[in-house]
Design a protein around this motif. Structure first.
Motif, PDB file in Angstrom:
ATOM      1  N   ARG A  41      14.652   8.003  55.800  1.00 33.49           N
ATOM      2  CA  ARG A  41      15.668   6.881  55.294  1.00 33.49           C
ATOM      3  C   ARG A  41      17.538   7.324  55.406  1.00 33.49           C
ATOM      4  N   ALA A  42      17.153   7.967  54.625  1.00 28.99           N
ATOM      5  CA  ALA A  42      18.177   8.741  54.165  1.00 28.99           C
ATOM      6  C   ALA A  42      18.758   9.794  55.265  1.00 28.99           C
ATOM      7  N   ILE A  43      18.653  10.438  55.760  1.00 33.12           N
ATOM      8  CA  ILE A  43      19.046  11.102  56.817  1.00 33.12           C
ATOM      9  C   ILE A  43      19.690  10.096  57.607  1.00 33.12           C
ATOM     10  N   GLU A  44      19.074   9.130  58.296  1.00 30.98           N
ATOM     11  CA  GLU A  44      19.431   8.380  58.963  1.00 30.98           C
ATOM     12  C   GLU A  44      20.730   7.489  58.792  1.00 30.98           C
ATOM     13  N   GLU A  70      25.061   7.207  60.367  1.00 25.87           N
ATOM     14  CA  GLU A  70      25.411   6.397  60.607  1.00 25.87           C
ATOM     15  C   GLU A  70      26.951   6.721  60.767  1.00 25.87           C
ATOM     16  N   GLU A  71      27.713   7.526  59.411  1.00 27.78           N
ATOM     17  CA  GLU A  71      28.471   7.831  58.549  1.00 27.78           C
ATOM     18  C   GLU A  71      29.420   8.721  59.359  1.00 27.78           C
ATOM     19  N   SER A  72      28.244  10.023  59.690  1.00 24.70           N
ATOM     20  CA  SER A  72      28.828  11.300  59.933  1.00 24.70           C
ATOM     21  C   SER A  72      28.015  11.650  60.418  1.00 24.70           C
ATOM     22  N   ASP A  73      28.748  13.155  61.473  1.00 23.82           N
ATOM     23  CA  ASP A  73      27.960  14.086  62.552  1.00 23.82           C
ATOM     24  C   ASP A  73      27.682  15.021  61.846  1.00 23.82           C
ATOM     25  N   SER A  74      28.043  15.771  60.519  1.00 22.92           N
ATOM     26  CA  SER A  74      28.263  16.739  59.621  1.00 22.92           C
ATOM     27  C   SER A  74      26.390  17.259  59.581  1.00 22.92           C
ATOM     28  N   SER A  75      26.646  18.676  58.913  1.00 22.67           N
ATOM     29  CA  SER A  75      24.929  18.941  58.319  1.00 22.67           C
ATOM     30  C   SER A  75      24.856  17.973  56.435  1.00 22.67           C
ATOM     31  N   MET A 118      24.027  19.520  54.634  1.00 24.23           N
ATOM     32  CA  MET A 118      23.865  20.830  53.711  1.00 24.23           C
ATOM     33  C   MET A 118      24.935  22.032  54.041  1.00 24.23           C
ATOM     34  N   THR A 119      25.179  22.182  55.231  1.00 21.81           N
ATOM     35  CA  THR A 119      26.732  23.571  55.429  1.00 21.81           C
ATOM     36  C   THR A 119      27.389  23.004  56.155  1.00 21.81           C
ATOM     37  N   ASN A 120      27.804  21.502  55.989  1.00 19.39           N
ATOM     38  CA  ASN A 120      28.806  20.441  56.849  1.00 19.39           C
ATOM     39  C   ASN A 120      29.105  20.467  58.476  1.00 19.39           C
ATOM     40  N   LEU A 121      28.391  21.593  58.574  1.00 17.51           N
ATOM     41  CA  LEU A 121      28.527  22.107  60.316  1.00 17.51           C
ATOM     42  C   LEU A 121      28.575  20.942  61.629  1.00 17.51           C
ATOM     43  N   PRO A 122      28.562  20.797  61.859  1.00 20.18           N
ATOM     44  CA  PRO A 122      28.149  19.507  62.747  1.00 20.18           C
ATOM     45  C   PRO A 122      26.797  19.779  63.577  1.00 20.18           C
ATOM     46  N   LEU A 123      26.666  18.686  63.080  1.00 20.92           N
ATOM     47  CA  LEU A 123      25.006  18.664  64.115  1.00 20.92           C
ATOM     48  C   LEU A 123      24.992  18.977  65.589  1.00 20.92           C
ATOM     49  N   THR A 124      24.565  19.177  65.822  1.00 19.07           N
ATOM     50  CA  THR A 124      24.116  19.529  68.052  1.00 19.07           C
ATOM     51  C   THR A 124      23.187  18.782  68.184  1.00 19.07           C
ATOM     52  N   SER A 125      22.491  17.681  67.313  1.00 18.44           N
ATOM     53  CA  SER A 125      21.096  16.687  67.477  1.00 18.44           C
ATOM     54  C   SER A 125      21.386  15.905  66.348  1.00 18.44           C
ATOM     55  N   ARG A 126      20.789  14.327  66.996  1.00 20.61           N
ATOM     56  CA  ARG A 126      20.422  13.613  66.486  1.00 20.61           C
ATOM     57  C   ARG A 126      19.221  13.137  65.841  1.00 20.61           C
ATOM     58  N   SER A 127      18.462  14.018  66.759  1.00 20.68           N
ATOM     59  CA  SER A 127      17.154  14.004  66.997  1.00 20.68           C
ATOM     60  C   SER A 127      16.802  13.779  65.411  1.00 20.68           C
ATOM     61  N   LEU A 128      15.535  13.908  65.231  1.00 20.24           N
ATOM     62  CA  LEU A 128      14.793  14.277  63.277  1.00 20.24           C
ATOM     63  C   LEU A 128      12.881  14.309  63.651  1.00 20.24           C
ATOM     64  N   THR A 129      12.922  15.926  63.193  1.00 20.19           N
ATOM     65  CA  THR A 129      10.977  16.091  63.948  1.00 20.19           C
ATOM     66  C   THR A 129      10.704  15.851  62.428  1.00 20.19           C
ATOM     67  N   PRO A 130       9.514  14.567  62.480  1.00 16.27           N
ATOM     68  CA  PRO A 130       8.538  14.835  60.962  1.00 16.27           C
ATOM     69  C   PRO A 130       7.976  15.768  60.825  1.00 16.27           C
ATOM     70  N   ASN A 131       8.332  16.281  59.205  1.00 14.63           N
ATOM     71  CA  ASN A 131       7.233  17.385  58.594  1.00 14.63           C
ATOM     72  C   ASN A 131       6.615  16.737  58.177  1.00 14.63           C
ATOM     73  N   TYR A 132       5.049  16.562  59.717  1.00 20.30           N
ATOM     74  CA  TYR A 132       3.789  16.430  58.377  1.00 20.30           C
ATOM     75  C   TYR A 132       2.833  17.725  57.341  1.00 20.30           C
ATOM     76  N   THR A 133       3.766  18.596  57.481  1.00 24.34           N
ATOM     77  CA  THR A 133       2.830  19.821  56.061  1.00 24.34           C
ATOM     78  C   THR A 133       3.576  19.534  55.454  1.00 24.34           C
ATOM     79  N   LEU A 134       5.165  19.079  55.066  1.00 28.29           N
ATOM     80  CA  LEU A 134       5.361  19.139  53.808  1.00 28.29           C
ATOM     81  C   LEU A 134       4.447  17.126  53.059  1.00 28.29           C
ATOM     82  N   LEU A 135       4.757  16.294  54.194  1.00 28.96           N
ATOM     83  CA  LEU A 135       4.354  15.635  53.515  1.00 28.96           C
ATOM     84  C   LEU A 135       3.040  15.300  53.592  1.00 28.96           C
TER      85      LEU A 135
END
Length: 208
Positions: free
Chosen positions: A167-170, A174-179, A181-198
């Motif tokens: 929810r936080a990254i989505e 909505e307001e930014s195309d950058s990371s 953490m790094t403030n660099l442009p993101l190459t994609s808006r896709s999100l991959t579930p981190n099931y191991t961490l969950l």
């Protein structure tokens, strides 16, 4: 055998031979050959001082007295027992010293003086233990969302390789195309579930 009726004001003394280590035996017994409830109070005082300091009974009263006089009780407390609440530790130390007075008449009464203090200190300890058990331990850093600064509910990996709460990254995207953490442009808006961490987060929550 020592007989004592706490409901009575009378004290029964017995001419007997108490068993035990010399350091715990009432000094007045060695002079008079008589034991009383105050003899047990003396032994209790020695035990209290040893519990506080983890030191041998020999000279433990001198060690504690000196520490209290110099306001250095914390220096002689048993460090392996954890962090001591200094006010309660001082009260217990003074109680132990009063119980271990050399003269029987200078020792406090077990029922009216000693037990009330011990019961009150126990209540303080029980309250602190309940408070500690109700406090959730600090979560591992990698459970925390870099954006929300809280434990993630639905961790997802973004294109920058970092994991965020979905929810936080989505909302961020909505307001930014950058990371975030790094403030660099993101190459994609896709999100991959981190099931191991969950799975790790859910296990941590179930045990706290």
């Amino acid at each position: 055998m020592l007989q004592s009726d706490f409901s009575s004001t009378s004290t029964i003394y017995k001419d007997t031979s108490p068993a035990g280590t010399l350091c715990y035996i009432d000094p007045e017994y060695q002079r008079t050959g008589l034991v009383s409830p105050k003899s047990d109070v003396y032994a209790l005082g020695m035990v209290i001082l040893q519990l506080l300091t983890a030191r041998p009974a020999i000279a433990v009263t001198h060690v504690v007295e000196t520490a209290l006089e110099n306001d250095e009780l914390a220096c002689v407390l048993d460090q392996d027992a954890g962090e001591w609440p200094i006010d309660e530790a001082k009260e217990l130390a003074y109680l132990g010293l009063s119980c271990a007075e050399l003269r029987r008449k200078d020792r406090p009464d077990l029922k009216n003086k000693v037990l009330p203090v011990l019961e009150r200190l126990k209540a303080v300890a029980d309250s602190a233990q309940r408070s500690t058990s109700m406090t959730r331990p600090t979560p591992p850093n990698h459970f925390i969302c870099p954006i929300r600064k809280d434990v993630m509910v639905d961790p997802c990996v973004a294109a920058d390789g970092y994991t965020y709460d979905r929810r936080a990254i989505e909302q961020w995207l909505e307001e930014s195309d950058s990371s975030p953490m790094t403030n660099l442009p993101l190459t994609s808006r896709s999100l991959t579930p981190n099931y191991t961490l969950l799975s790790a987060i859910m296990e941590w929550k179930s045990t706290t």
